[in-house]
Design an enzyme around this catalytic site. Structure first.
Site, short mmCIF file in Angstrom:
data_model
loop_
_atom_site.label_atom_id
_atom_site.label_comp_id
_atom_site.label_asym_id
_atom_site.label_seq_id
_atom_site.Cartn_x
_atom_site.Cartn_y
_atom_site.Cartn_z
N GLN A 104 0.85 -1.19 0.00
CA GLN A 104 0.00 0.00 0.00
C GLN A 104 0.89 1.25 0.00
O GLN A 104 1.79 1.38 0.84
CB GLN A 104 -0.93 0.01 1.21
CG GLN A 104 -2.01 1.09 1.10
CD GLN A 104 -2.86 1.19 2.35
OE1 GLN A 104 -2.37 1.49 3.42
NE2 GLN A 104 -4.16 0.93 2.21
N TYR A 175 -5.91 10.98 3.86
CA TYR A 175 -4.53 11.28 3.46
C TYR A 175 -4.51 12.08 2.15
O TYR A 175 -5.55 12.46 1.63
CB TYR A 175 -3.71 9.99 3.41
CG TYR A 175 -3.68 9.29 4.74
CD1 TYR A 175 -3.27 9.98 5.89
CD2 TYR A 175 -4.10 7.98 4.89
CE1 TYR A 175 -3.28 9.36 7.14
CE2 TYR A 175 -4.11 7.35 6.13
CZ TYR A 175 -3.71 8.05 7.25
OH TYR A 175 -3.72 7.45 8.49
N ARG A 223 -7.79 2.32 -2.93
CA ARG A 223 -8.63 2.32 -1.73
C ARG A 223 -9.19 3.72 -1.49
O ARG A 223 -8.49 4.72 -1.67
CB ARG A 223 -7.83 1.87 -0.50
CG ARG A 223 -8.76 1.51 0.68
CD ARG A 223 -8.02 0.95 1.87
NE ARG A 223 -8.91 0.10 2.65
CZ ARG A 223 -8.80 -0.14 3.95
NH1 ARG A 223 -7.82 0.40 4.64
NH2 ARG A 223 -9.66 -0.93 4.57
N ARG A 316 -8.89 -6.22 12.07
CA ARG A 316 -8.87 -6.53 13.50
C ARG A 316 -9.10 -8.02 13.76
O ARG A 316 -8.49 -8.61 14.66
CB ARG A 316 -9.92 -5.68 14.22
CG ARG A 316 -9.55 -4.20 14.30
CD ARG A 316 -10.75 -3.34 14.68
NE ARG A 316 -11.74 -3.30 13.62
CZ ARG A 316 -13.00 -2.93 13.77
NH1 ARG A 316 -13.44 -2.55 14.97
NH2 ARG A 316 -13.82 -2.92 12.75
#
Length: 368
Positions: A104, A175, A223, A316
């Protein structure tokens, strides 16, 4: 294996030719655990290895494409050729466990902590994030924008040389790429004020680099976060326009960033379905979608896959239960652990910085 879970174990082939053994992906998650010089640490490698035997594909935590794009303490670098051996070490370790591995790539923009970028926080425009204490970023010059676009291409070249199976362009989570797409952070009046211009330029540069350097199949994904809470901010209507543009770019996949798979739109569409169902419908047959968000059990994953998304990313859940895939495969899905055991750090092979973040952030992980 319980036959009802067979859909999770069908292989999948991307447009580029990359093939996964099943539909389960390890989602990218920052672990704050790299060495101070930006190289991948032993603890980081061990953490990934522990979770790579079983999933079809691993998407790594993000790596910064320029030094002024570093977004976290303990983040590994992809900004220079000196980092290629470090990147190769990570790619080899994950692929050695049988998973495909995607790097990524990102730039933190205004979300970069000032102490990591010598105080020179940059963004599309000089608009701070809304979080209290956020610095006012410096607006990037047009020449600097061009340099950052080229840097995304250069980091892609390094990923190819390091042996990754692809890159994921990180246009989510507030971002820099998202900052250019957002009306909150992009108030420019030059050509980069056209909010789709920068994201699409990054995609084009990455695709051009792959065409020039990759000798074997190499995937490119993108993404995005479907909405922003700010006003003005990205709405679901904006995101559907983004998807319209991205699905014409011959990408291998779109990856949605969500905390909860079944979350519903905040604004921008008159639709009571989940965001992911709306996104999947818009992407259609043009580009596969990876769904994500609070997937802990095999039934969670199966229900999510039933929406038509091509793959399911788990973050998670794989930290809590590194043997998630194996347990489903072996008919032991009822033994999947779904809450973090605060006494189990060593067995779970979680580096100290990430473990401390988990334990000290109530509500992030079940059981905390």
């Amino acid at each position: 294996m319980n036959k009802k879970y067979l859909p999770l174990f069908q292989p999948f082939t991307f447009k580029s030719g990359i093939e996964t053994d099943n539909r389960i992906v390890m989602a990218p998650m920052t672990n704050f655990s790299s060495n101070e010089d930006g190289t991948v640490s032993d603890d980081e490698v061990a953490y990934y290895v522990r979770r790579s035997n079983g999933v079809g594909m691993v998407i790594t935590a993000c790596t910064y494409v320029t030094l002024n794009g570093k977004g976290f303490d303990g983040e590994f670098g992809g900004h220079s050729d000196e980092m290629i051996p470090s990147l190769r070490r990570l790619a080899s370790a994950i692929k050695g466990e049988g998973a495909k591995v995607i790097l990524q790539i990102f730039h933190g923009g205004r979300m970069a902590p000032p102490h990591l970028v010598d105080g020179d926080v940059v963004s599309a425009s000089a608009v701070p994030a809304e979080a209290e204490g956020s610095p006012v970023p410096r607006e990037l010059s047009a020449a600097e924008v061009d340099e950052i676009i080229k840097a995304f291409g250069e980091t892609t070249r390094r990923a190819i040389e390091a042996g990754f199976d692809g890159v994921e362009i990180h246009g989510a989570n507030g971002y820099l790429i998202q900052q250019f797409f957002s009306p909150h952070s992009n108030r420019r009046t030059d050509k980069w004020g056209e909010r789709l211009a920068f994201p699409l330029a990054v995609v084009d540069e990455v695709k051009k680099t792959v065409a020039a350097y990759a000798k074997t199949p190499f995937a490119v994904g993108y993404r995005f976060s479907p909405e922003e809470p700010e006003t003005p901010g990205i709405t679901m209507a904006d995101t559907l326009e983004l998807i319209n543009a991205l699905k014409e770019k011959d990408l291998d996949y779109l990856h949605v960033s969500l905390f909860e798979f079944w979350s519903k739109p905040r604004r921008g569409v008159d639709d009571s379905r989940s965001r992911l169902e709306i996104i999947q419908e818009r992407a259609g047959d043009k580009v596969p979608v990876i769904g994500v968000g609070s997937i802990y059990t095999a039934d969670d994953a199966l229900k999510a896959l039933s929406t038509g998304v091509s793959l399911i990313a788990i973050a998670r859940g794989l930290i809590i239960e590194p043997d998630w895939v194996q347990k489903v495969e072996n008919g032991q899905e009822d033994q999947i652990v779904t809450k973090i055991d605060k006494n189990n750090q060593d067995k779970l092979v979680v580096p100290d910085p990430l473990w401390n973040a988990i334990i000290n952030t109530p509500g992030w992980f079940p059981g905390v």
